[in-house]
Enzyme design. Structure first.
Site, PDB file in Angstrom:
ATOM      1  N   ASP A  38      -8.020 -38.350 -21.812  1.00  0.00           N
ATOM      2  CA  ASP A  38      -9.396 -38.311 -20.743  1.00  0.00           C
ATOM      3  C   ASP A  38     -10.022 -36.983 -20.998  1.00  0.00           C
ATOM      4  O   ASP A  38      -9.184 -35.907 -21.085  1.00  0.00           O
ATOM      5  CB  ASP A  38      -8.978 -38.653 -19.476  1.00  0.00           C
ATOM      6  CG  ASP A  38      -8.365 -40.113 -19.207  1.00  0.00           C
ATOM      7  OD1 ASP A  38      -8.548 -40.742 -19.930  1.00  0.00           O
ATOM      8  OD2 ASP A  38      -7.776 -40.234 -18.063  1.00  0.00           O
ATOM      9  N   LYS A  39     -11.287 -36.770 -20.790  1.00  0.00           N
ATOM     10  CA  LYS A  39     -12.035 -35.630 -20.710  1.00  0.00           C
ATOM     11  C   LYS A  39     -11.362 -34.464 -19.781  1.00  0.00           C
ATOM     12  O   LYS A  39     -11.243 -33.223 -19.999  1.00  0.00           O
ATOM     13  CB  LYS A  39     -13.217 -35.860 -20.463  1.00  0.00           C
ATOM     14  CG  LYS A  39     -14.126 -34.367 -20.513  1.00  0.00           C
ATOM     15  CD  LYS A  39     -15.833 -35.077 -19.903  1.00  0.00           C
ATOM     16  CE  LYS A  39     -16.598 -33.678 -19.929  1.00  0.00           C
ATOM     17  NZ  LYS A  39     -17.962 -33.883 -19.387  1.00  0.00           N
TER      18      LYS A  39
END
Length: 258
Positions: free
Chosen positions: A53-54
């Site tokens: 995930d970012k």
């Protein structure tokens, strides 16, 4: 932007310590991403073989050529590489070890998902609870939330191992069992997150990929070194990194560091 830290590199792969806030793949509205930034940094095209995930920091394997990308995509999908994470969660784990097996729904389709967890340390603050492990500042902050209607507040430092790699799997599984990750603005407790941001400075998702363990399959199919152990057989290659500074800062405030 600053250079992306490279943890391990050979002719086929480049393993990085991805900072929180950096997307893995570019696209509409994405200013910077691993696939472009790392390619520029190393001077040749980088191929993605899995995702983070970012907002999740930590270890990410990338490939340096199409052949390696195909091989490592298959190795990761087959669980030949074991991924481990640390998360700082809110709420207490009555069962310290176990596996969450709730399916994860993505784009209307339910996918099997498995996350093993081990709550290594917990701290409860509130009525009839010890809170001497907190700093003076930490106790004052937690006691303040009790005055706002809560009877107690608990933090849990949890080590997690992925059995599958669904999108947002860890975040969904922990939130689903009532232990959302501190700073999770998508699946977390939004009111509590505002409090944690104000009192503890928690503004980022407190989840990090800290360890990669490579199985015998990786040795037989890919160029991965073994680690020699005195008086013992070769043991699997393992890469482990410290928690990011912002998580250590929070854990230090709670006197909760591993």
């Amino acid at each position: 932007m600053h250079s992306i830290p490279i943890v391990y590199e050979n002719d086929d792969i480049c393993i990085i310590n991805k900072p929180s806030g950096l997307a893995v793949q570019g696209g509409a509205g994405v200013i910077s991403a691993v696939d472009t930034a790392l390619s520029e940094q190393v001077g040749s095209k980088i191929y993605l073989v899995h995702r983070l995930d970012k907002d999740t920091a930590g270890l990410l394997i990338t490939a340096k050529n199409p052949r390696a990308a195909s091989l490592w995509t298959k190795l990761i999908a087959s669980s030949a590489v074991q991924k481990e994470y640390y998360a700082l969660c809110t709420g207490e784990f009555s069962q310290l070890e176990g596996t969450v097996s709730d399916p994860v729904v993505h784009k209307g389709s339910a996918k099997a998902a498995f996350t093993s967890f081990c709550a290594e340390k917990q701290c409860r603050i509130g009525q009839d609870a010890e809170h001497t492990s907190l700093t003076k500042q930490g106790r004052a902050a937690c006691e303040n939330v009790l005055l706002q209607g809560s009877t107690s507040l608990c933090f849990s430092l949890v080590r997690l191992r992925l059995g599958t790699g669904r999108m947002h799997q860890i975040r969904i599984h922990l939130a689903g069992r009532g232990n959302p990750i501190a700073g999770d603005d998508k699946y977390g407790d939004f009111k509590l997150n505002r409090f944690l941001s104000k009192k503890f400075g928690i503004k980022k998702l407190h989840l990090a990929a800290v360890c990669l363990r490579f199985s015998e399959t990786c040795f037989s199919l890919a160029d991965v070194p073994r680690i020699k152990a005195e008086g013992a057989h070769d043991k699997p290659f393992t890469i482990e990194i410290p928690l990011p500074d912002y998580m250590n800062k929070t854990l230090s405030l709670l006197e909760f560091a591993p």
